[in-house]
Design a protein around this motif. Sequence first.
Motif, PDB file in Angstrom:
ATOM      1  N   ASP A  24      -4.668 -15.058   4.964  1.00  0.00           N
ATOM      2  CA  ASP A  24      -4.895 -14.172   3.825  1.00  0.00           C
ATOM      3  C   ASP A  24      -6.376 -13.829   3.737  1.00  0.00           C
ATOM      4  N   LEU A  31      -9.266 -11.464   1.378  1.00  0.00           N
ATOM      5  CA  LEU A  31      -9.549 -10.707   0.160  1.00  0.00           C
ATOM      6  C   LEU A  31     -10.809  -9.884   0.410  1.00  0.00           C
ATOM      7  N   HIS A  77       0.607  -7.282   5.052  1.00  0.00           N
ATOM      8  CA  HIS A  77       0.699  -7.131   3.605  1.00  0.00           C
ATOM      9  C   HIS A  77      -0.621  -6.552   3.139  1.00  0.00           C
ATOM     10  N   ARG A  83     -10.069  -5.216  -5.702  1.00  0.00           N
ATOM     11  CA  ARG A  83     -10.001  -6.120  -4.555  1.00  0.00           C
ATOM     12  C   ARG A  83      -8.767  -5.756  -3.752  1.00  0.00           C
ATOM     13  N   TRP A  89      -5.985  -7.334  -1.168  1.00  0.00           N
ATOM     14  CA  TRP A  89      -5.383  -8.515  -0.536  1.00  0.00           C
ATOM     15  C   TRP A  89      -4.730  -8.103   0.785  1.00  0.00           C
ATOM     16  N   LEU A  90      -5.016  -8.856   1.812  1.00  0.00           N
ATOM     17  CA  LEU A  90      -4.424  -8.565   3.114  1.00  0.00           C
ATOM     18  C   LEU A  90      -3.800  -9.829   3.695  1.00  0.00           C
ATOM     19  N   ARG A  91      -2.797  -9.604   4.516  1.00  0.00           N
ATOM     20  CA  ARG A  91      -2.272 -10.672   5.373  1.00  0.00           C
ATOM     21  C   ARG A  91      -2.540 -10.173   6.786  1.00  0.00           C
ATOM     22  N   ALA A 112     -20.030 -16.004  -5.634  1.00  0.00           N
ATOM     23  CA  ALA A 112     -18.686 -16.525  -5.381  1.00  0.00           C
ATOM     24  C   ALA A 112     -17.615 -15.523  -5.800  1.00  0.00           C
ATOM     25  N   ASP A 113     -17.922 -14.692  -6.795  1.00  0.00           N
ATOM     26  CA  ASP A 113     -16.920 -13.769  -7.345  1.00  0.00           C
ATOM     27  C   ASP A 113     -16.824 -12.441  -6.615  1.00  0.00           C
ATOM     28  N   THR A 162     -13.517 -12.514   1.643  1.00  0.00           N
ATOM     29  CA  THR A 162     -13.219 -13.939   1.476  1.00  0.00           C
ATOM     30  C   THR A 162     -11.984 -14.229   2.313  1.00  0.00           C
ATOM     31  N   PHE A 176      -9.060 -16.881   3.708  1.00  0.00           N
ATOM     32  CA  PHE A 176      -8.366 -18.143   3.462  1.00  0.00           C
ATOM     33  C   PHE A 176      -7.819 -18.670   4.782  1.00  0.00           C
TER      34      PHE A 176
END
Lengths: 265, 265, 265, 265
Positions: free
Chosen positions: C18, C20, C45, C58, C60-62, C242-243, C248, C250
């Motif tokens: 994953d 971001l 995704h 943001r 989100w990717l897979r 961090a935000d 980012t 995973f």
Amino acid sequence: MPISISASFAFETAEPIDILLQFEAAAIPEQRLISARTTMSDADHCARVSAGDDIGERIWLRVDGRFEVDYASEVELDRLLSPVSSLKRVPPHELPAEAVKYLFDSRYCQADRMQSFVHDEFGGLTGGAQIMAMHDWISSNFTYAPGSSNASTTAVDSFIERRGVCRDYAHVMVTLARASAVPARFVSCFAPQVTPQDFHAVAEVFLSDPTTPGGGAWYLIDATNMANAEDIVKIGVGRDAADVSFMTSFGAADFQCKEVAVTQS
Amino acid sequence: MPISISASFAFETAEPIDILLQFEAAAIPEQRLISARTTMSDADHCARVSAGDDIGERIWLRVDGRFEVDYASEVELDRLLSPVSSLKRVPPHELPAEAVKYLFDSRYCQADRMQSFVHDEFGGLTGGAQIMAMHDWISSNFTYAPGSSNASTTAVDSFIERRGVCRDYAHVMVTLARASAVPARFVSCFAPQVTPQDFHAVAEVFLSDPTTPGGGAWYLIDATNMANAEDIVKIGVGRDAADVSFMTSFGAADFQCKEVAVTQS
Amino acid sequence: MPISISASFAFETAEPIDILLQFEAAAIPEQRLISARTTMSDADHCARVSAGDDIGERIWLRVDGRFEVDYASEVELDRLLSPVSSLKRVPPHELPAEAVKYLFDSRYCQADRMQSFVHDEFGGLTGGAQIMAMHDWISSNFTYAPGSSNASTTAVDSFIERRGVCRDYAHVMVTLARASAVPARFVSCFAPQVTPQDFHAVAEVFLSDPTTPGGGAWYLIDATNMANAEDIVKIGVGRDAADVSFMTSFGAADFQCKEVAVTQS
Amino acid sequence: MPISISASFAFETAEPIDILLQFEAAAIPEQRLISARTTMSDADHCARVSAGDDIGERIWLRVDGRFEVDYASEVELDRLLSPVSSLKRVPPHELPAEAVKYLFDSRYCQADRMQSFVHDEFGGLTGGAQIMAMHDWISSNFTYAPGSSNASTTAVDSFIERRGVCRDYAHVMVTLARASAVPARFVSCFAPQVTPQDFHAVAEVFLSDPTTPGGGAWYLIDATNMANAEDIVKIGVGRDAADVSFMTSFGAADFQCKEVAVTQS
């Protein structure tokens, strides 16, 4: 079965800087140097000073440009070899002057922060049995991971991250021991089974052997399990890695190569 | 003009524990003990061991219950008193063995983290002039604030918070000096103008006086400005406060009172 | 004078993980997107979620394997541009809900540790004048040094080391402001004069303009002095880096290249 | 079985300062306020602002002198109560916007430093089973020790020292969850079995119940085992304790007393 050591490294500086080296097998009663040869490039200044606890020597250099070090020695060990688990704790109030300083916290070994953990986890044991339990806890909870730490990693960092290299394993071992009021020091060394071959680091704790006269002695312990007390050749000792780096440079030096080979005939 | 010192303190333990004390004026060439008297409660065990750099002694005790210490001495000082600003840097490669260890980082003095600041702020100076600039920077940027720090406060913490007590001022002074490759140690001491009267702590740096033969010596410097080199009575020296606490207890001790009085006749 | 932005980067993963992302100019009242185009490799995704304070999005990717991102936009700015030094402090008790959270400490901005320094150094000033004094203090005491910090460097680390990159300058600016009870947030952005061209980061403080109605607004401030409020294109805002990392992951991703170009016509 | 809450506290300031309070049971769908009464001393200024994630309210005060707060409420809970061990992980790429920010590190929850430990110790599990394993690890390795921590203690500190109070247990729980990419937040709350009675703190993790439609929800978990999801009354939520202190003062306030009583009829 003497141990044969060869080590060589080189570095280069862009301007004249001071360099401190400590990389040779120490000439001490427990390890006899059958032969030893150190070859170094010419330096503007070169002086030897005795190192911590009079174990080994440091070499001061004034270096400008490329500098090469080549070292070879053959060492015979004659070391006190009691199984650590059989050793007894020396009550702090009986510790000799030379062991006292190794009760105190140092740069990379913040034992004050580990006291509650050590009390909870190892408080039921004492002496060599406690030290072995600490050794086993590190061995089973840590992963040996080259590249996972650096020169500023402390024992507390390693404790959180549960990984590191020999330097970090030794720092954690020293820290846990001190947190239980057992004097512990950091030992830079050579040892034949270290993989990959390199300078190595282990811990040394001050305990007493009930079968031997005298109040206590230093016993080696390696939480990485790569070296054994009977085949460790000490280079130097100190409170932690800050004291026994094989090379400390006071200015920028470009490190170029390093080769270490240790074999047991 | 001898200096008169009296110090007394007491503590109580609920069970037998080991205690390490170091609170007496050291008998060393630069300070002659005209008289000295130490009175202590009876202990199960009491032994003296020499302290760091053979300056002063530590006392090991095994204490069960209430314990009282009463100390008085009269000391005459005969110390090398060069103005720090006139002193010269000893190039690292000329440092003697006993000074080398005071180049390295210690528990409360993480000089590695201060190198870029020291380079930027004090890099244009060297030797005693640089040390005096560091002293002046601390004096003008720090607030002396009892209660603002504790036993775990490091030089880095103090640098961030810009306040502390004598221990913290000495730690920062030691750290800045080491970050510039000047050996520096922590000195626990007595001094007459300390307000309120208490054990005191200052720094000591290794520099050389161009008008005196020999390669270097230790010179006292107090960033709090409460003590002068000519009226400081040394108790002990070490890498930082971890080494020269006046009382280290290996178990719980209830500290009950402390009184220090230092006067110059 | 619209601002033209192009950014592209690529990375590769060895297994599905994953990811971001947040790298696009935010569509918000103060910055109008004249055009915007985001081209990305196919992912298993892909979903957009709104980002912090509803500024930007943001993604989100897979991702499994190599992934490329290519982005271009043209942005017209219409921003409140009061000189920071003319702004007034909003008393904490008048702060609106959305500003309150930016008073609190965050991962890289430990304002609690800077309070005594801020009180001593900037306590005589308030509002925009105080913020400008903090800005000037950072500008004159810090060295912009690529490579001197990393993803775990905090404002406290930077304060000690006195060097860093835009992320670190913004962290220190945010931390000093919060230590004086001025809400401050971290802004990831594009700006034309950043050298070398890259994603940029600045701080934003909540102050009020006495000549404008309403209780307060966010004002940009860049302690590196590379960007000005009138040419900063915001990507996202948060408590600290961090935000609002632009990526980012995973799991392990091998970052391969990045190119950013920002120009003002 | 409604829960009855009463709380009162008082403090005094020597000069006018700003104070932020958050101490009331939040009015949210999962907890119905049957009755609620807040009585406070007069203040120069008093304003309510909504708190984080729109859960509860913060009260801004301008206080000069002594200030008293008295609060009582009766609350009926209607909360989703799935056993945590039965819950499933929501893949990061499916997380909604409001959960994303709780993946990131915060002031007291430095999840980046715990990733290797979490991988080694809990890497074989996932979702609710993993969260329960983390809960059990904390419960069995930590000692609940009032006075062992303070307002600056972080999750990393607690992890090293293996002790703390509810705030610290919640911080470690939040940190371990985030280190495994499970969104986690800090919840200040009331709960009837807390001993001694006081404000309490627990963690909340974002997981999904396979038997319920929808992509995920927040589930309470208390590593101290003093509170259960079915009797926790939430006050507020945030990234960690920095966000939901029951009282934050912007200046010196002398805290004088506190009384909390929570009972289940």
